[in-house]
Design a protein around this motif. Sequence first.
Motif, PDB file in Angstrom:
ATOM      1  N   PHE A 189       0.830  -1.209   0.000  1.00  0.00           N
ATOM      2  CA  PHE A 189       0.000   0.000   0.000  1.00  0.00           C
ATOM      3  C   PHE A 189       0.862   1.257   0.000  1.00  0.00           C
ATOM      4  N   ILE A 190       1.893   1.261   0.841  1.00  0.00           N
ATOM      5  CA  ILE A 190       2.747   2.443   0.983  1.00  0.00           C
ATOM      6  C   ILE A 190       3.497   2.721  -0.318  1.00  0.00           C
ATOM      7  N   GLU A 191       3.983   1.679  -0.962  1.00  0.00           N
ATOM      8  CA  GLU A 191       4.681   1.852  -2.247  1.00  0.00           C
ATOM      9  C   GLU A 191       3.771   2.485  -3.296  1.00  0.00           C
ATOM     10  N   LYS A 192       2.470   2.221  -3.184  1.00  0.00           N
ATOM     11  CA  LYS A 192       1.490   2.795  -4.116  1.00  0.00           C
ATOM     12  C   LYS A 192       1.038   4.193  -3.685  1.00  0.00           C
ATOM     13  N   GLY A 193       1.556   4.662  -2.537  1.00  0.00           N
ATOM     14  CA  GLY A 193       1.177   5.973  -2.033  1.00  0.00           C
ATOM     15  C   GLY A 193      -0.102   5.960  -1.220  1.00  0.00           C
ATOM     16  N   ASP A 194      -0.622   4.782  -0.914  1.00  0.00           N
ATOM     17  CA  ASP A 194      -1.848   4.642  -0.122  1.00  0.00           C
ATOM     18  C   ASP A 194      -1.475   4.504   1.353  1.00  0.00           C
ATOM     19  N   TYR A 195      -1.189   5.647   1.977  1.00  0.00           N
ATOM     20  CA  TYR A 195      -0.741   5.643   3.367  1.00  0.00           C
ATOM     21  C   TYR A 195      -1.846   5.255   4.335  1.00  0.00           C
ATOM     22  N   ILE A 196      -3.077   5.520   4.015  1.00  0.00           N
ATOM     23  CA  ILE A 196      -4.192   5.184   4.912  1.00  0.00           C
ATOM     24  C   ILE A 196      -4.266   3.666   5.097  1.00  0.00           C
ATOM     25  N   ASN A 197      -4.342   2.918   3.999  1.00  0.00           N
ATOM     26  CA  ASN A 197      -4.416   1.463   4.110  1.00  0.00           C
ATOM     27  C   ASN A 197      -3.092   0.861   4.569  1.00  0.00           C
ATOM     28  N   GLY A 198      -1.980   1.501   4.232  1.00  0.00           N
ATOM     29  CA  GLY A 198      -0.688   1.062   4.739  1.00  0.00           C
ATOM     30  C   GLY A 198      -0.623   1.183   6.252  1.00  0.00           C
ATOM     31  N   PHE A 199      -1.082   2.323   6.754  1.00  0.00           N
ATOM     32  CA  PHE A 199      -1.110   2.556   8.200  1.00  0.00           C
ATOM     33  C   PHE A 199      -2.042   1.566   8.889  1.00  0.00           C
ATOM     34  N   ALA A 200      -3.190   1.311   8.288  1.00  0.00           N
ATOM     35  CA  ALA A 200      -4.139   0.344   8.854  1.00  0.00           C
ATOM     36  C   ALA A 200      -3.508  -1.047   8.911  1.00  0.00           C
ATOM     37  N   SER A 201      -2.824  -1.445   7.851  1.00  0.00           N
ATOM     38  CA  SER A 201      -2.182  -2.761   7.822  1.00  0.00           C
ATOM     39  C   SER A 201      -1.080  -2.874   8.867  1.00  0.00           C
ATOM     40  N   LEU A 202      -0.331  -1.795   9.065  1.00  0.00           N
ATOM     41  CA  LEU A 202       0.694  -1.805  10.107  1.00  0.00           C
ATOM     42  C   LEU A 202       0.076  -1.962  11.493  1.00  0.00           C
ATOM     43  N   ASN A 203      -1.065  -1.327  11.702  1.00  0.00           N
ATOM     44  CA  ASN A 203      -1.734  -1.456  12.992  1.00  0.00           C
ATOM     45  C   ASN A 203      -2.254  -2.866  13.220  1.00  0.00           C
ATOM     46  N   TYR A 204      -2.756  -3.509  12.178  1.00  0.00           N
ATOM     47  CA  TYR A 204      -3.158  -4.911  12.300  1.00  0.00           C
ATOM     48  C   TYR A 204      -1.947  -5.781  12.620  1.00  0.00           C
ATOM     49  N   ALA A 205      -0.838  -5.562  11.927  1.00  0.00           N
ATOM     50  CA  ALA A 205       0.372  -6.338  12.186  1.00  0.00           C
ATOM     51  C   ALA A 205       0.803  -6.177  13.637  1.00  0.00           C
ATOM     52  N   TYR A 206       0.802  -4.936  14.122  1.00  0.00           N
ATOM     53  CA  TYR A 206       1.257  -4.705  15.489  1.00  0.00           C
ATOM     54  C   TYR A 206       0.271  -5.239  16.508  1.00  0.00           C
ATOM     55  N   GLY A 207      -1.005  -5.273  16.149  1.00  0.00           N
ATOM     56  CA  GLY A 207      -1.999  -5.895  17.028  1.00  0.00           C
ATOM     57  C   GLY A 207      -1.690  -7.368  17.240  1.00  0.00           C
ATOM     58  N   TRP A 208      -1.342  -8.072  16.170  1.00  0.00           N
ATOM     59  CA  TRP A 208      -0.958  -9.480  16.280  1.00  0.00           C
ATOM     60  C   TRP A 208       0.336  -9.621  17.085  1.00  0.00           C
ATOM     61  N   ILE A 209       1.272  -8.711  16.870  1.00  0.00           N
ATOM     62  CA  ILE A 209       2.536  -8.747  17.623  1.00  0.00           C
ATOM     63  C   ILE A 209       2.258  -8.608  19.111  1.00  0.00           C
ATOM     64  N   ASP A 210       1.498  -7.588  19.477  1.00  0.00           N
ATOM     65  CA  ASP A 210       1.204  -7.359  20.891  1.00  0.00           C
ATOM     66  C   ASP A 210       0.390  -8.491  21.503  1.00  0.00           C
ATOM     67  N   ALA A 211      -0.558  -9.034  20.746  1.00  0.00           N
ATOM     68  CA  ALA A 211      -1.347 -10.153  21.265  1.00  0.00           C
ATOM     69  C   ALA A 211      -0.431 -11.341  21.558  1.00  0.00           C
ATOM     70  N   GLY A 212       0.469 -11.639  20.630  1.00  0.00           N
ATOM     71  CA  GLY A 212       1.392 -12.756  20.834  1.00  0.00           C
ATOM     72  C   GLY A 212       2.330 -12.525  22.006  1.00  0.00           C
ATOM     73  N   ALA A 213       2.809 -11.315  22.154  1.00  0.00           N
ATOM     74  CA  ALA A 213       3.702 -10.994  23.273  1.00  0.00           C
ATOM     75  C   ALA A 213       2.940 -11.051  24.599  1.00  0.00           C
ATOM     76  N   ARG A 214       1.759 -10.494  24.622  1.00  0.00           N
ATOM     77  CA  ARG A 214       0.995 -10.447  25.870  1.00  0.00           C
ATOM     78  C   ARG A 214       0.541 -11.832  26.318  1.00  0.00           C
ATOM     79  N   LEU A 215       0.218 -12.691  25.365  1.00  0.00           N
ATOM     80  CA  LEU A 215      -0.188 -14.059  25.699  1.00  0.00           C
ATOM     81  C   LEU A 215       1.001 -14.952  26.040  1.00  0.00           C
ATOM     82  N   GLY A 216       2.214 -14.482  25.791  1.00  0.00           N
ATOM     83  CA  GLY A 216       3.408 -15.271  26.069  1.00  0.00           C
ATOM     84  C   GLY A 216       3.784 -16.207  24.936  1.00  0.00           C
TER      85      GLY A 216
END
Length: 100
Positions: A58-85
């Motif tokens: 998305f970011i390479e295409k200049g679509d920062y909104i969907n790029g930002f949303a995708s990064l937030n989803y990625a980090y949500g999974w990261i934090d969930a995995g870290a918090r659950l151990g």
Amino acid sequence: MDLQNIITKDKINNYLYRTEEAISIIKKAMPPKRSLLYDVAEDYLNMIECYFNDANTFIEKGDYINGFASLNYAYGWIDAGARLGIFDVGDDDIRFTLAK
């Protein structure tokens, strides 16, 4: 103009860097292959990497909104995995959400 409401190139690059850094950390924090959690960790990592790759596309295409949303989803999974151990990130509560 209120720059807090705009996803600038600098802001998106900062989020990309932070997410990439977290991915690097959790790849080293996987459970042992013989652990029952290993398959779960692999599934989480797959989801994280898919969303991270989507963000880059998305970011390479200049679509920062969907790029930002995708990064937030990625980090949500990261934090969930870290918090659950699922990922052993130690006491790093700067990059990860660990609070009970």
